[in-house]
Write an enzyme that holds these catalytic residues in place. Structure first.
Site, PDB file in Angstrom:
ATOM      1  CB  ILE A   1       8.603  34.410   3.330  1.00  0.00           C
ATOM      2  CG1 ILE A   1       8.484  33.069   3.160  1.00  0.00           C
ATOM      3  CG2 ILE A   1      10.217  35.013   3.769  1.00  0.00           C
ATOM      4  CD1 ILE A   1       7.860  32.229   4.478  1.00  0.00           C
TER       5      ILE A   1
ATOM      6  N   GLY B   1       9.521  36.678  19.145  1.00  0.00           N
ATOM      7  CA  GLY B   1       8.547  37.115  18.180  1.00  0.00           C
ATOM      8  C   GLY B   1       7.285  37.606  18.616  1.00  0.00           C
ATOM      9  NE  ARG B   2       4.014  32.447  19.312  1.00  0.00           N
ATOM     10  CZ  ARG B   2       4.023  30.987  19.436  1.00  0.00           C
ATOM     11  NH1 ARG B   2       4.451  30.348  20.598  1.00  0.00           N
ATOM     12  NH2 ARG B   2       3.774  30.300  18.396  1.00  0.00           N
TER      13      ARG B   2
ATOM     14  CD  GLU C   1       5.860  36.616  14.345  1.00  0.00           C
ATOM     15  OE1 GLU C   1       6.038  35.588  13.555  1.00  0.00           O
ATOM     16  OE2 GLU C   1       6.724  37.632  14.681  1.00  0.00           O
TER      17      GLU C   1
END
Lengths: 255, 378
Positions: B155, B239-240, B361
């Site tokens: 994380i 996010g990608r 991701e």
């Protein structure tokens, strides 16, 4: 308080700056044209006053070709409230005297409590326009400050000299100039960039200003390219290099 | 660059200036010291980078996905690790904006968009990565609260964030039984594993997030019960694209360093740039980066307009851009010879930072799975 900041668009010092070979005038297309960094610092001074007192009004004033609108926009994106753009083909090549007269004419009706400028531009480096503006407007000039404080009715600050530091102050209205030792300018935030377009910019032509007509304008008498760099002096050590080096430094007044 | 509006040019210029002064001079040192510059992130937040495509109502910048691509490219050109962290944070802020209630948005967005409060995205678990729908962290409803138990792995920002958006199982119905819950830092039972020692991304902390009987109000749930997986995946689409833009930025810097180096480095009687095979190598690198940029801008446009092929384009762009970025950086290192291998030149850091973009991701294998499945579905 109403603060007018003088800004000038100059060639980016990070680019190669050249003169047009034929005319001797600055080649504005050679690189990026940006707000002079010293003007951004002047603007920062004004914006900090506004940070502390939201009722402060910050106006930027620029004289220059169409493209100077970009410099005004940048200042607006940083937080200035409005802009004044003096735009007139007849002003191409205006020298410091003419520029100061025109700026003063535009400033006369702004009701500014204080006019802030950089002490000298990074291109011309004349450093005389703010003083001439002050003279035209019959205002005190508080020049080349390294620190300053703007309070209602008063400006005070420090000027660094070769022999010491001078504490100076003047009543407002006044013309103030700052050096590159004042605080670095902020970045415009995204919101500032997006709202800059909605802020008012007044465009003024010469006809709208009360400036005496003059045939005087700057002319280029002659210009030369900067000579190419030559190789430095080489001192070969034959046991006396120290002496030769010292002599060289003394001779060239480097020590 | 291609058809940018005046505002976009101004945005790019500002981010480039910010990155050049606030990030670039420190990137190598932060990497070496494993220092997470939270003060600099707050500066970025003040400039509007904490909620780039979050609505303006609660502090977002209201920019487009295309703007985000331009912004992340510029940030990553200075430091891919910090840029990527900001990208993850933006994903979290957007999820709150897109799926939160008015009350939730008003409460959580001002801190997130200012980046005075950071957000962590908690999907992956020690035993569940690519098969995220099978996650086992569990949230059990107890009156007005959820009680959460489980462990989240890899994380970003863990231990430094103010908010953890945790995907937890509320029903045993596969990916449809997952719920997104905002867990604030400091909640009893919330703890963090040791800081992971990583190949790259060293200027941002990566830790396990451990949840032991963590009680949070049911009002911290984002969306409805069972919406968690959908919310997590929608967040990942953006996010990608953003992580792809981070690869593009890092790759661009590696490429530019290579051009400068080959012009300057003398060997075999002249500058290396005179060797045609090296010129061809540069040509391929440049082409790969432009291909990536084209794909990213197309995916961003699809995302912005909710085009039907958004998922596919985002997956394709992520794979193309993260492969291109790593490949270009790795080739740049090769072109620099032994100097490329030294930390001082800042190139090996780019290679290390960009390597993980091919993994997270959604790994690039998962990107091909997504694209392949969509290609053959009826």
């Amino acid at each position: 308080m109403k603060i007018v900041v003088l800004i000038k668009q100059v060639p980016d010092t990070a680019d190669e700056r050249t003169l047009d070979a034929a005319t001797g005038w600055l080649n504005r297309d050679a690189g990026d044209n940006i707000v002079d960094e010293i003007n951004e610092r002047a603007l920062e001074v004004a914006l900090r006053v506004k940070d502390g007192d939201k009722s402060t009004e910050v106006v930027v004033l620029a004289m220059g070709p169409d493209e100077a609108a970009k410099a005004i926009r940048k200042a607006l994106s940083m937080g200035a409230d409005s802009g004044i753009h003096i735009l007139d083909d007849a002003l191409a090549g205006a020298d410091a005297t003419r520029t100061a007269a025109v700026l003063a004419a535009a400033l006369r009706d702004t009701g500014a409590d204080v006019i802030v400028a950089g002490n000298e531009s990074t291109d011309g480096r004349g450093g005389v326009v703010p003083a001439m503006v002050a003279e035209h407007l019959n205002l005190p000039l508080v020049g080349s400050l390294t620190t300053l404080e703007l309070a209602p009715g008063k400006v005070s600050g420090e000027r660094q000299g070769e022999s010491g530091t001078l504490s100076i102050s003047a009543g407002l209205p006044a013309v103030v100039t700052v050096t590159e030792r004042t605080a670095e300018a902020r970045f415009p935030n995204f919101k500032g960039i997006l709202t800059a377009k909605r802020k008012p910019v007044t465009t003024l032509s010469l006809a709208e200003l009360e400036v005496p007509a003059t045939p005087a304008h700057a002319v280029i008498v002659s210009h030369n390219e900067r000579p190419p760099r030559v190789a430095g002096t080489k001192i070969v050590d034959e046991g006396n290099a120290g002496t030769l080096l010292a002599e060289y430094l003394v001779e060239n007044r480097l020590v | 660059m291609e058809n940018l509006t005046e505002e976009q040019q101004a945005v790019v210029e500002m981010v480039r200036d910010f990155a050049a002064t606030a990030l670039a001079p420190h990137a190598v040192q932060w990497d070496e010291d494993k220092y997470f510059p939270m003060d600099v992130l707050a500066e970025a937040g003040a400039l509007g980078m904490g909620g780039i495509y979050v609505g303006e109502e609660h502090g977002g910048s209201g920019l487009s996905r295309t703007d985000a691509v331009l912004i992340f490219e510029e940030l990553a050109a200075a430091d891919p690790s910090i840029a990527a962290y900001i990208s993850i944070h933006n994903m979290v802020a957007w999820m709150v904006d897109a799926f939160g209630t008015d009350t939730q948005r008003a409460a959580w967005l001002p801190g997130l968009t200012a980046m005075t409060e950071l957000g962590s995205y908690c999907l992956t678990e020690p035993g569940v990565g690519s098969d995220a729908g099978a996650l086992s962290t569990r949230a059990v409803r107890d009156g007005d609260h959820y009680v959460i138990n489980g462990t989240k792995q890899f994380i970003s920002g863990a231990g430094s964030s103010a908010w953890y958006i945790v995907m937890a199982r509320t029903q045993d119905t596969g990916s449809h039984g997952i719920t997104a819950i905002m867990v604030p830092d400091g909640t009893p039972g919330l703890s963090f594993g040791a800081e992971e020692k990583k190949m790259g991304w060293r200027s941002q902390p990566t830790r396990q997030v451990v949840l032991e009987d963590v009680r949070v109000p049911a009002t911290n749930r984002l969306g409805g019960e069972g919406d968690g997986f959908m919310i997590a995946m929608k967040g990942l689409n953006g996010g990608r694209v953003n992580i792809g833009a981070c690869s593009l930025g890092g790759g661009r810097t590696a490429f530019q360093k290579s051009v400068a180096y080959l012009k300057e480095r003398q060997a075999f009687g002249g500058p290396l740039i005179k060797q045609q095979h090296l010129l061809f190598e540069l040509a391929d690198m440049d082409t790969e980066l432009e291909t990536a940029r084209t794909m990213l801008l197309r995916a961003a446009d699809a995302l912005e307009n909710g085009a039907p092929d958004t998922v596919k384009l985002c997956a394709m762009a992520k794979r193309v851009a993260t492969d291109a970025g790593f490949h270009v950086a790795n080739q740049a290192l090769q072109l620099h010879g032994g100097y490329g291998y030294l930390a001082e030149y800042g190139l090996e850091k780019i290679v290390r930072d960009l390597r993980v973009h091919q993994i997270l991701e959604g790994s690039n294998e998962i990107m091909r799975l997504i694209v392949g499945r969509l290609a053959v579905e009826d």
